[in-house]
Design a protein around this motif. Sequence first.
Motif, PDB file in Angstrom:
ATOM      1  N   THR A  34      -7.759  -4.581 -24.127  1.00 53.33           N
ATOM      2  CA  THR A  34      -7.779  -5.937 -23.990  1.00 53.33           C
ATOM      3  C   THR A  34      -9.037  -6.402 -24.744  1.00 53.33           C
ATOM      4  N   THR A  38      -8.638  -6.049 -30.685  1.00 56.52           N
ATOM      5  CA  THR A  38      -7.324  -5.853 -30.731  1.00 56.52           C
ATOM      6  C   THR A  38      -6.506  -7.135 -30.558  1.00 56.52           C
ATOM      7  N   ALA A  39      -7.003  -8.061 -29.826  1.00 51.74           N
ATOM      8  CA  ALA A  39      -6.415  -9.512 -29.785  1.00 51.74           C
ATOM      9  C   ALA A  39      -6.226  -9.857 -31.289  1.00 51.74           C
ATOM     10  N   MET A  42      -3.961  -8.310 -33.323  1.00 49.98           N
ATOM     11  CA  MET A  42      -2.472  -8.598 -32.752  1.00 49.98           C
ATOM     12  C   MET A  42      -2.016  -9.944 -33.426  1.00 49.98           C
ATOM     13  N   VAL A 191      -9.516 -11.030 -24.758  1.00 48.67           N
ATOM     14  CA  VAL A 191      -8.461 -11.751 -25.400  1.00 48.67           C
ATOM     15  C   VAL A 191      -8.614 -12.983 -26.134  1.00 48.67           C
ATOM     16  N   GLY A 303       4.493 -11.623 -30.529  1.00 49.53           N
ATOM     17  CA  GLY A 303       3.137 -11.124 -30.021  1.00 49.53           C
ATOM     18  C   GLY A 303       3.284  -9.895 -29.207  1.00 49.53           C
ATOM     19  N   TYR A 307       0.876  -6.711 -30.647  1.00 50.02           N
ATOM     20  CA  TYR A 307       0.023  -6.151 -29.805  1.00 50.02           C
ATOM     21  C   TYR A 307       0.245  -4.668 -29.621  1.00 50.02           C
ATOM     22  N   SER A 308       1.434  -4.030 -29.354  1.00 44.86           N
ATOM     23  CA  SER A 308       1.618  -2.490 -29.438  1.00 44.86           C
ATOM     24  C   SER A 308       1.270  -2.199 -30.837  1.00 44.86           C
ATOM     25  N   VAL A 311      -2.499  -1.867 -30.648  1.00 46.86           N
ATOM     26  CA  VAL A 311      -3.286  -0.936 -29.918  1.00 46.86           C
ATOM     27  C   VAL A 311      -3.243   0.395 -30.588  1.00 46.86           C
TER      28      VAL A 311
END
Length: 408
Positions: A34, A38-39, A42, A191, A303, A307-308, A311
């Motif tokens: 989070t 990362t956000a 993403m 995020v 998304g 996101y994955s 990460v």
Amino acid sequence: MTRVSRTQRILLIIALGFIALSTVRAITGEDVLTSSGTARAMLILALPIAMCALGGLVAERAGVINIGLEGMMILGTWGAGFGGWHYGPWGALLGAVIGGALGGLVHALATVTFGVDHIVSGVAINLVAAGLVRFLSEAVYAEGEQGGGPTQSPPIGAARSFDVPILSSGPDLLGRLERTDVIVLSDIGGVLRGLTSGLTVFALIALALLPLAWFVLWRTALGLRWRSAGENPVAAESLGVNVYRMKYLAVITSGALAGMGGLMLVLFTGSYREGMTGGRGFIGLAAMIFGNWRPTGLAMGSGLFGYSDAVRLRAQTSAAVLALLLLVGLILAAVGVWDLYRRRFVLSAVLLVLAGAAVLGWATLDYLPNEITTMTPYLVTLAVLATASQRLRPPAADGMRYRRGEEH
């Protein structure tokens, strides 16, 4: 009993999913899940997929299956590289839209005018686009000239980025919230800070296209005509709708949107490079199906993949990727319990078994090979897509060959 609206249901799903993500972060101690970085990653990774998915949505709502999204995205990347080389980022935007739209025009000509099978036409566009951009690169970009060559364009120049004042710069309120390390609250701060920093005007344009597409499709006469052409073209024609024109306009728009997805990639890397789409057009198609042919759903699907993938890219070890197994297990378990409540016993049993396997994998595995780690975004997307496959409803006349005066 009060009926829950679609918007309320979506907001509830997002809230529950975020609580599950925050819980997994607290259990595993993997702050990367989070973090604002990362956000931000993403968003960068999700926008190209979302634009392709939106292009597929517009075409299929008008009754034309667009498997050629990947090829149109390839043409968009080349157009963005060429336009950006000469006129900077705004020239890249124009070149990407024109390149993708030309691919859409070819697909419309083949499927609407000549009645070619939609799948065959889309596959052909994908194959031709890959060869065409190589030919154009060799013809236009001289070897070594300003960094260009047969597989890439010269640099196009960077698009100016900015942070949202107060929230992500200056007082940086969201950054302070992220650093509190309070479950849920710090995750929200991380995020939101990632989504409000490092933005460009082109990212804002792409984000604005999602609600704009919903408005056009469901709140305007043009959207009604598009949807009628995809649901019942014979009835639409009888009411005075020019179905051929609507399909042409939808597929050309679809190609332009896919080209916008290519623009996002070129702006991120700073130049066009051969093979940079990496199959994102096909992932966009999957995101559109996951979203049940609606902008909100495809945004969630895009998304999820972004996101994955974020990460995976930002994780220092495979522990963060393993944490995604726990998250997937919780999601599958929740959907399995819901299906059990709705008396879908076979599907519920399958989902609960898969959920148990995911949780068991997280609890017992200490390391994942790089090959498996690379596949994580695809596996996560497929797992969640499987949970949504029971409620899908494509347009009734999607993919059907239409000829004026014929009954279907």
